[in-house]
Design a protein around this motif. Structure first.
Motif, PDB file in Angstrom:
ATOM      1  N   ILE A 171       0.856  -1.190   0.000  1.00 29.20           N
ATOM      2  CA  ILE A 171       0.000   0.000   0.000  1.00 29.20           C
ATOM      3  C   ILE A 171       0.894   1.242   0.000  1.00 29.20           C
ATOM      4  CG2 ILE A 171      -0.201   0.218   2.509  1.00 29.20           C
ATOM      5  CD1 ILE A 171      -3.266   0.719   2.022  1.00 29.20           C
ATOM      6  N   GLU A 172       0.409   2.298  -0.633  1.00 29.12           N
ATOM      7  CA  GLU A 172       1.081   3.604  -0.619  1.00 29.12           C
ATOM      8  C   GLU A 172       0.006   4.654  -0.391  1.00 29.12           C
ATOM      9  OE1 GLU A 172       4.704   2.679  -3.748  1.00 29.12           O
ATOM     10  OE2 GLU A 172       2.722   3.069  -4.547  1.00 29.12           O
ATOM     11  N   SER A 173       0.287   5.631   0.459  1.00 31.81           N
ATOM     12  CA  SER A 173      -0.739   6.582   0.830  1.00 31.81           C
ATOM     13  C   SER A 173      -0.131   7.955   1.076  1.00 31.81           C
ATOM     14  CB  SER A 173      -1.437   6.080   2.100  1.00 31.81           C
ATOM     15  OG  SER A 173      -2.628   6.793   2.337  1.00 31.81           O
ATOM     16  N   ALA A 174      -0.820   8.987   0.626  1.00 28.22           N
ATOM     17  CA  ALA A 174      -0.363  10.365   0.859  1.00 28.22           C
ATOM     18  C   ALA A 174      -1.588  11.269   0.899  1.00 28.22           C
ATOM     19  CB  ALA A 174       0.582  10.816  -0.260  1.00 28.22           C
ATOM     20  N   ARG A 175      -1.552  12.259   1.802  1.00 32.62           N
ATOM     21  CA  ARG A 175      -2.571  13.309   1.778  1.00 32.62           C
ATOM     22  C   ARG A 175      -1.862  14.643   1.736  1.00 32.62           C
ATOM     23  NH1 ARG A 175      -7.879  13.442   2.060  1.00 32.62           N
ATOM     24  NH2 ARG A 175      -7.945  11.281   2.717  1.00 32.62           N
ATOM     25  N   GLY A 176      -2.168  15.434   0.728  1.00 34.29           N
ATOM     26  CA  GLY A 176      -1.462  16.694   0.529  1.00 34.29           C
ATOM     27  C   GLY A 176      -2.060  17.824   1.346  1.00 34.29           C
ATOM     28  N   ALA A 177      -1.326  18.927   1.378  1.00 33.15           N
ATOM     29  CA  ALA A 177      -1.745  20.090   2.144  1.00 33.15           C
ATOM     30  C   ALA A 177      -3.081  20.629   1.641  1.00 33.15           C
ATOM     31  CB  ALA A 177      -0.669  21.168   2.063  1.00 33.15           C
ATOM     32  N   GLU A 178      -3.370  20.404   0.365  1.00 33.78           N
ATOM     33  CA  GLU A 178      -4.619  20.930  -0.202  1.00 33.78           C
ATOM     34  C   GLU A 178      -5.813  20.016   0.066  1.00 33.78           C
ATOM     35  OE1 GLU A 178      -3.261  21.263  -4.208  1.00 33.78           O
ATOM     36  OE2 GLU A 178      -2.829  23.395  -4.030  1.00 33.78           O
ATOM     37  N   GLY A 179      -5.598  18.903   0.778  1.00 31.49           N
ATOM     38  CA  GLY A 179      -6.715  18.082   1.221  1.00 31.49           C
ATOM     39  C   GLY A 179      -7.021  16.862   0.379  1.00 31.49           C
TER      40      GLY A 179
END
Lengths: 110, 110
Positions: free
Chosen positions: A48-56
């Motif tokens: 699994i790979e996961s990211a949440r950016g500053a813009e939501g």
């Protein structure tokens, strides 16, 4: 979180992109961690790979050996409950795409 | 960045996951913006979603109508130069996966 180490294609990817509500960050984060741990126990789970950016915008890509493995994860009981909570509380919108990985190329400085 | 609005499957996804070096944030950010704008001009481009998390993992998924469209983008001149700069300066490691989207499901609160 490192990059997922996946086998030679073909395999499957579930691309889950989402926008959060401003609601219940703590509950969301805890459930997200629990779901990652649970998914890893499903036969055919590859990573699994996961990211949440500053813009939501959040992107989680999970990798699977087969469509049957994806179907088993989709129907897992605690995961079904988390899916419901996601629609009721945590997500403003999401898109889930099931894709067959045909080719892959890697690069590493080491 | 909103969610990408993509047509009914099948279509293609390029899943690009990366870990950055600590080098040249400004140049990287500017080139990333330029590449998004350039990709959108390629015939067959359908959309893009991108996030980089606090832990440094970045995920960019671009969507395409065909493998030919992906190949055209891959060979675009300015993009080739950006790919080189990525390997020389910006990325510690990356994985690029080309996948055929077979099914998609959306949810929106609106």
């Amino acid at each position: 979180m490192p990059l997922a180490r996946t086998p030679e294609p073909p395999y499957w990817a579930v691309i889950f992109t989402s926008l959060r509500t401003p609601v219940d960050d703590a509950g969301y984060a805890q459930t997200a961690d629990e779901m990652e741990a649970l998914a890893a126990q499903v036969p055919g789970y590859l990573g699994i790979e996961s990211a949440r950016g500053a813009e939501g915008l959040g992107i989680t890509v999970s990798y699977w050996a087969s469509e049957e493995a994806i179907a088993a994860w989709r129907r897992q009981g605690d995961h079904l409950a988390a899916q419901r909570a996601g629609r009721e509380r945590w997500y403003r919108a999401y898109e889930l795409r099931v894709a067959r990985v045909e080719r892959a190329y890697g690069f590493s400085r080491e």
